[in-house]
Design an enzyme around this catalytic site. Structure first.
Site, PDB file in Angstrom:
ATOM      1  N   HIS B 168      -5.701  21.535   7.581  1.00 29.65           N
ATOM      2  CA  HIS B 168      -5.681  20.179   8.121  1.00 29.65           C
ATOM      3  C   HIS B 168      -6.306  20.213   9.517  1.00 29.65           C
ATOM      4  O   HIS B 168      -6.172  21.219  10.238  1.00 29.65           O
ATOM      5  CB  HIS B 168      -4.236  19.667   8.280  1.00 29.65           C
ATOM      6  N   CYS B 262       2.848  18.525  12.873  1.00 27.51           N
ATOM      7  CA  CYS B 262       3.040  18.160  11.472  1.00 27.51           C
ATOM      8  C   CYS B 262       4.391  17.485  11.236  1.00 27.51           C
ATOM      9  O   CYS B 262       4.545  16.698  10.315  1.00 27.51           O
ATOM     10  CB  CYS B 262       2.959  19.396  10.577  1.00 27.51           C
TER      11      CYS B 262
END
Lengths: 435, 282
Positions: B168, B262
């Site tokens: 990511h 996250c």
């Protein structure tokens, strides 16, 4: 910001030097913030890295930073597989194919005519997109339409005359792609010849290349086609052609009434149009030999019967029948007789020739303008064609009518055929004679 | 939405967090995680943020959705718009309805991406100044970023991620303020690196040995950066730029391929996003 100087250089350099199209082409488009994010130079670089080439067909750059940009790019690759691999990769980077639609077909509304806006074929290998898959068009031939069997997933070239009402015919250009034949490479025996027509080419090398191509064609299990005019007999080359047939180098022969008649005249009288082929002079009442020969064959019930009965014992026709060569004699308006085997309905003759060119890998067109052009029209572009004629115009005409793959040799046919027969007769190291 | 001026962050308690599948190189079902430790680590992060004056919006955890704890992947917030994620892996697709439900309950207008395009929210799309920096290849598709750019009328800079450990964008890139960011160059190809170098004047490069501690996966609140421990060099670099740091032990979440960033979704706009101070578009 734009691409870094190196990247800009890469992009502009490739636009120029790699613009020369490679074998297969498809178009992609990419939109969004492709300039500042370097996606556009990256996509162009990836095409090159994967062995492809590109042409930028359209490029619109956004004015403000938030404005999206747009580029339409032609992607070239050597093979359809390589092209699919490149486009598959580019999709990951935001590109999308421009032609995602299937081919469009409409049922023929008039027999022996195409619907309006039909797709007119070339002799290049063509594919159509059906249910999202590209399929080959069968029986590739120029100046035809493409018929479609959607259920069977098949497409094929269909001549206008064979269109029946209701037959689905491809219209427009969507969902169609053409895979141009790759230009011969330097290493190919044909590479050196190029496509120019000249009487000043080194004949011995050209001839060896023709012989090698014939050998290669036979080794691949494909047929060699000879299309010949009456000059073969006039120039005293019958025996060379007979030898080529006897030795198994020719599988198919296209000619008119004239070649067969002169060949039979020679077999029966030793003359061609009354000229002695042994003395080179006109013999007395020799001009009658031509018609008498035709009459003899007609009285015998045809060429095949004349050969079977032992009336004809030599020549090109004799060897064709003995060697089971696929013989197509197509008539014309000026034919004497004609010989019984000559097909006088030109549409029927065309179809017979169409059938007979399937499986041909090499065509040798010798000293006949109209038969050569007719044959050229029926051949797909990937069949090698060599046209030998004393008149450069014949070769030029053939190329001008779309058989661009033709290699022309401007020379007298007799020395050419004599040398070719000799070249093919002499065994090549490591190879046995043809079966 | 509330009118509070406090920074606001969405979190989801780690009650059902664990490793039930493997969809990135960090995950190992065999190794698993320690539920007590992960719960304690999550609470420490929560408390740190509360101490920094953040208003935390809590989501209900759901059994069977172990990664719901990673709220950064809920979607993309832009003013009162919420673009829910379209997860690449089926095992995470069950999270989307939960995140949508949350966004609807908070008054967000929900904008759906076209079908068939993958997009993993703030995990792969981070504003720095006016531009939306976006990561693609492993989880999100570049097409989805371009669509969002057109929909929001903002410039999008998609950058290819090339190292599967940094799957990511928020694992290798952290905007701190407009024109200021932390990044790990090894996660990008040369084009991506060029874009970052060209567009962000003040950059802190994270070294490879610190990047693997998810040092880029940090939460920025004002001038404080909350991150996983194990990045002394980065901490020093940040301090030189005038940032304070809070290093926490988030090792249990790293086993799943996530860290501080996250575990959070900034609802009122990241510190580096210009849009948070701009007027709401019509």
């Amino acid at each position: 910001m734009m691409a870094s100087p190196e990247q800009q250089a890469t992009a502009s350099r490739s636009t120029k030097t790699d613009a020369k199209p490679k074998g297969v082409v498809d178009e992609i488009e990419v939109r969004g913030h492709i300039v500042d994010s370097l996606l556009l130079p990256k996509i162009l670089d990836r095409i090159l890295q994967m062995g492809g080439a590109f042409e930028i067909h359209e490029c619109k750059i956004g004015v403000k930073r938030s404005d999206p940009s747009y580029a339409r790019i032609g992607v070239h690759a050597d093979t359809p597989e390589a092209l699919d691999a490149i486009i598959g990769d580019l999709v990951e980077h935001g590109a999308s194919p421009v032609h995602p639609e299937d081919v469009r077909a409409v049922p023929a509304d008039v027999a022996t005519a195409f619907p309006e806006n039909f797709y007119s074929t070339t002799n290049q290998q063509t594919q159509v997109r059906l249910h999202g898959r590209w399929i080959d068009v069968e029986n590739q031939e120029m100046d035809c339409g493409v018929a479609l069997d959607v259920e069977a997933g098949r497409a094929w070239c269909v001549p206008m005359i064979h269109v029946t009402i209701g037959l689905p015919i491809v219209v427009g250009h969507a969902g169609i792609r053409v895979l141009p034949v790759e230009r011969a490479r330097e290493s190919s025996p044909f590479g050196f010849m190029g496509s120019s027509v000249s009487s000043e080419k080194p004949k011995a090398i050209s001839l060896r290349s023709v012989a090698e191509s014939i050998r290669a064609t036979r080794a691949e299990g494909k047929k060699v086609l000879l299309v010949g005019g009456p000059a073969i007999v006039h120039t005293g080359s019958s025996e060379h052609v007979a030898q080529l047939i006897r030795e198994g180098w020719i599988q198919t022969l296209f000619a008119g009434n004239a070649l067969a008649t002169h060949d039979l005249e020679q077999a029966l009288y030793g003359t061609s149009l009354g000229v002695s082929l042994t003395h080179g002079a006109a013999v007395e009442h020799g001009h009658e030999h031509h018609l008498r020969a035709i009459n003899t064959i007609r009285r015998a019930g045809g060429i095949a019967r004349a050969v079977a009965s032992g009336l004809v014992t030599s020549g090109i026709m004799y060897e064709c029948l003995n060697q089971d060569v696929d013989l197509v004699l197509a008539g014309s308006i000026r034919d004497d007789g004609p010989l019984p085997e000559v097909i006088t309905d030109s549409i029927v003759a065309q179809d017979r020739m169409r059938e007979s060119v399937r499986g041909v890998g090499f065509a040798l067109l010798i000293a006949t303008a109209l038969h050569s052009i007719a044959t050229g029209n029926l051949l797909p572009a990937w069949v090698k064609v060599v046209c030998v004629d004393i008149n450069p115009a014949t070769v030029t005409k053939l190329a001008d009518r779309g058989t661009f793959q033709t290699i022309g040799m401007v020379t007298d046919v007799e020395p050419f055929l004599r040398s070719l027969a000799a070249e093919l007769s002499s065994p090549v190291q490591g190879e046995s004679s043809p079966s | 939405m509330t009118d509070s001026q406090k920074p606001r962050i969405l979190m989801c308690p780690a009650d059902y967090f664990g490793i039930e599948y493997e969809i990135n190189p960090w995950m190992s079902v065999q190794k698993g995680t320690d539920p007590e430790r992960s719960s304690a680590q999550w609470k420490a992060l929560h408390q740190t943020l509360v101490d920094l004056g953040v208003e935390i919006d809590l989501m209900e955890p759901v059994k069977g959705l172990p990664d719901l704890v990673f709220t950064a992947n809920a979607g993309l917030v832009y003013h009162d718009l919420f673009i829910p994620s379209r997860f690449r892996y089926k095992v995470r697709q069950g999270e989307t309805p939960r995140f949508e439900e949350w966004a609807r309950s908070r008054g967000f207008r929900i904008v759906e991406l076209p079908a068939g395009e993958n997009f993993e929210g703030a995990g792969d799309a981070l504003f720095c100044g006016d531009a939306l920096f976006a990561g693609y290849r492993f989880r999100s598709d570049v097409q989805s970023h371009q669509w969002i750019g057109e929909r929001l009328g903002v410039e999008v800079l998609p950058m290819e991620l090339i190292d599967p450990r940094f799957y990511h964008l928020d694992t290798c890139f952290c905007p701190l303020a407009p024109g200021v960011a932390v990044y790990y160059p090894g996660a990008f190809d040369e084009y991506g690196r060029s874009v970052i170098l060209d567009r962000i004047p003040t950059l802190i490069e994270v070294r490879a040995e610190e990047a693997v501690f998810f040092s880029c996966n940090a939460v920025v609140v004002g001038s404080t950066v909350v991150l996983n421990q194990g990045a002394p060099k980065l901490t020093a670099d940040l301090e030189r730029l005038g940032y304070q740091t809070r290093a926490l032990d988030l090792s249990e979440f790293i086993k799943s391929g996530g860290s501080a960033k996250c575990l959070t979704l900034r609802i009122d706009g990241e510190e580096a996003a210009n849009w948070k101070s701009a007027a709401t578009p019509s």
